[in-house]
Design a protein around this motif. Structure first.
Motif, mmCIF file in Angstrom:
data_model
loop_
_atom_site.group_PDB
_atom_site.id
_atom_site.type_symbol
_atom_site.label_atom_id
_atom_site.label_comp_id
_atom_site.label_asym_id
_atom_site.label_seq_id
_atom_site.Cartn_x
_atom_site.Cartn_y
_atom_site.Cartn_z
ATOM 1 N N LEU A 43 50.156 -40.349 -20.004
ATOM 2 C CA LEU A 43 51.188 -40.099 -20.985
ATOM 3 C C LEU A 43 51.357 -38.535 -21.487
ATOM 4 N N THR A 44 50.276 -37.884 -21.538
ATOM 5 C CA THR A 44 50.384 -36.630 -22.077
ATOM 6 C C THR A 44 51.429 -35.614 -20.983
ATOM 7 N N GLY A 45 51.045 -35.669 -19.974
ATOM 8 C CA GLY A 45 52.129 -35.080 -18.833
ATOM 9 C C GLY A 45 53.425 -35.418 -18.864
ATOM 10 N N CYS A 46 53.480 -36.787 -18.795
ATOM 11 C CA CYS A 46 54.787 -37.358 -19.055
ATOM 12 C C CYS A 46 55.576 -36.997 -20.212
ATOM 13 N N ALA A 47 55.080 -37.021 -21.451
ATOM 14 C CA ALA A 47 55.584 -36.786 -22.397
ATOM 15 C C ALA A 47 56.113 -35.190 -22.536
ATOM 16 N N ILE A 48 55.094 -34.316 -22.126
ATOM 17 C CA ILE A 48 55.615 -32.879 -22.034
ATOM 18 C C ILE A 48 56.902 -32.866 -21.146
ATOM 19 N N GLY A 49 56.683 -33.309 -20.007
ATOM 20 C CA GLY A 49 57.797 -33.248 -19.165
ATOM 21 C C GLY A 49 59.352 -33.793 -19.357
ATOM 22 N N GLU A 50 59.081 -35.053 -20.006
ATOM 23 C CA GLU A 50 60.056 -35.576 -20.614
ATOM 24 C C GLU A 50 60.793 -35.286 -21.862
ATOM 25 N N ILE A 51 59.864 -34.802 -22.644
ATOM 26 C CA ILE A 51 60.447 -33.946 -23.869
ATOM 27 C C ILE A 51 61.210 -32.767 -23.404
ATOM 28 N N LEU A 52 60.416 -31.931 -22.559
ATOM 29 C CA LEU A 52 61.323 -30.849 -22.124
ATOM 30 C C LEU A 52 62.436 -30.749 -21.415
ATOM 31 N N GLY A 53 62.852 -31.929 -20.617
ATOM 32 C CA GLY A 53 63.895 -32.405 -19.916
ATOM 33 C C GLY A 53 64.887 -32.766 -20.729
ATOM 34 N N MET A 54 64.554 -33.528 -21.894
ATOM 35 C CA MET A 54 65.497 -34.176 -22.716
ATOM 36 C C MET A 54 66.096 -32.957 -23.763
ATOM 37 N N VAL A 55 65.058 -31.985 -24.209
ATOM 38 C CA VAL A 55 65.379 -30.940 -24.921
ATOM 39 C C VAL A 55 66.416 -29.968 -24.037
ATOM 40 N N ASN A 64 74.479 -37.693 -20.049
ATOM 41 C CA ASN A 64 73.060 -38.669 -20.236
ATOM 42 C C ASN A 64 72.662 -38.792 -19.094
ATOM 43 N N VAL A 65 73.187 -38.883 -17.782
ATOM 44 C CA VAL A 65 72.536 -39.156 -16.548
ATOM 45 C C VAL A 65 71.925 -37.884 -16.092
ATOM 46 N N PRO A 66 72.491 -36.621 -16.073
ATOM 47 C CA PRO A 66 71.734 -35.615 -15.791
ATOM 48 C C PRO A 66 70.569 -35.295 -16.552
ATOM 49 N N THR A 67 70.757 -35.483 -17.597
ATOM 50 C CA THR A 67 69.564 -35.358 -18.772
ATOM 51 C C THR A 67 68.500 -35.970 -18.587
ATOM 52 N N MET A 68 68.761 -37.425 -18.158
ATOM 53 C CA MET A 68 67.453 -38.430 -17.989
ATOM 54 C C MET A 68 66.999 -38.077 -16.621
ATOM 55 N N VAL A 69 67.726 -37.406 -15.603
ATOM 56 C CA VAL A 69 67.262 -37.196 -14.230
ATOM 57 C C VAL A 69 66.169 -36.170 -14.237
ATOM 58 N N LEU A 70 66.674 -35.133 -15.159
ATOM 59 C CA LEU A 70 65.871 -33.849 -15.368
ATOM 60 C C LEU A 70 64.451 -34.477 -15.926
ATOM 61 N N ALA A 71 64.750 -35.186 -17.176
ATOM 62 C CA ALA A 71 63.536 -35.407 -17.895
ATOM 63 C C ALA A 71 62.498 -36.455 -17.113
ATOM 64 N N LEU A 74 60.749 -34.075 -14.352
ATOM 65 C CA LEU A 74 60.035 -33.160 -15.140
ATOM 66 C C LEU A 74 58.587 -34.075 -15.863
ATOM 67 N N ALA A 75 58.703 -35.211 -15.970
ATOM 68 C CA ALA A 75 57.743 -36.304 -16.389
ATOM 69 C C ALA A 75 56.854 -36.540 -15.345
ATOM 70 N N PHE A 76 57.276 -36.590 -14.111
ATOM 71 C CA PHE A 76 56.541 -36.716 -13.064
ATOM 72 C C PHE A 76 55.725 -35.621 -12.494
ATOM 73 N N ILE A 77 56.615 -34.426 -12.754
ATOM 74 C CA ILE A 77 55.690 -33.105 -12.358
ATOM 75 C C ILE A 77 54.712 -32.837 -13.065
ATOM 76 N N PHE A 78 54.932 -32.903 -14.520
ATOM 77 C CA PHE A 78 53.990 -32.507 -15.350
ATOM 78 C C PHE A 78 52.874 -33.640 -15.394
ATOM 79 N N GLY A 79 53.111 -34.897 -15.061
ATOM 80 C CA GLY A 79 52.200 -36.031 -15.034
ATOM 81 C C GLY A 79 51.130 -36.016 -13.864
ATOM 82 N N TYR A 80 51.950 -35.673 -12.707
ATOM 83 C CA TYR A 80 51.043 -35.204 -11.830
ATOM 84 C C TYR A 80 50.165 -33.845 -11.657
ATOM 85 N N SER A 81 50.911 -32.896 -12.478
ATOM 86 C CA SER A 81 50.200 -31.645 -12.406
ATOM 87 C C SER A 81 48.501 -32.019 -13.018
ATOM 88 N N PHE A 82 48.630 -32.665 -14.096
ATOM 89 C CA PHE A 82 47.432 -32.614 -14.824
ATOM 90 C C PHE A 82 46.215 -33.163 -14.036
#
Length: 172
Positions: A43-55, A64-71, A74-82
């Motif tokens: 969740l930590t990695g997901c949250a960082i990526g998703e918040i960054l994408g939403m922001v 809405n769609v491009p913002t959610m796709v980005l979020a 990034l959630a997957f990228i940050f989640g995997y990176s940890f």
């Protein structure tokens, strides 16, 4: 059982355990604490990526769609990176580390993202809220909380079967 057969069996179990968590040492009942820690890690990695994408998407006034796709991306990228960084630090090569991260986190991240983004999408006005709106942050953080409570039992079930975060424990 003769000593050579026992040694070969033990070596194979160890190799299977190291290669993907499928050895006999990873199966069993996972504790709720272990599942919660695995979920929180993810969740930590997901949250960082998703918040960054939403922001980013909201600040750039994307739809809405491009913002959610980005979020979600990034959630997957940050989640995997940890996980990726942790197993590389433990001595695994990059290619093997990617396999471990994918095996460890894919289901957990997918469930979290489905739940979290579903809550955001279903909360009236949340998708149109701005960064300065309490509704934006309430829906986002509330979605994370619900996702944590839904994903923890999923992780508990997977870890107990030698899947998910169980494959990472061979490298800690």
């Amino acid at each position: 059982m003769d000593h050579r057969a026992h040694h070969s069996s033990t070596a194979q179990d160890h190799a299977a355990h190291q290669a993907g968590g499928h050895g006999r040492h990873t199966h069993g009942v996972a504790s709720w604490g272990t599942a919660a820690r695995a979920t929180l890690h993810c969740l930590t990695g997901c949250a960082i990526g998703e918040i960054l994408g939403m922001v980013i998407g909201t600040a750039l006034l994307w739809g809405n769609v491009p913002t959610m796709v980005l979020a979600i991306t990034l959630a997957f990228i940050f989640g995997y990176s940890f996980t990726l960084l942790a197993v590389i630090r433990a001595g695994l090569d990059f290619k093997s580390a990617i396999k471990v991260a994918l095996a460890a986190d894919t289901v957990s991240i997918a469930v979290m993202e489905l739940v979290d983004n579903g809550i955001i999408a279903l909360t009236p006005g949340a998708m149109d809220a701005h960064l300065s709106d309490a509704l934006f942050w309430t829906a986002l953080l509330g979605g994370f909380a619900v996702a944590f409570f839904i994903t923890t039992p999923v992780n508990k079930w997977m870890i107990g079967r030698g899947k998910g975060h169980a494959v990472v424990h061979a490298y800690h």
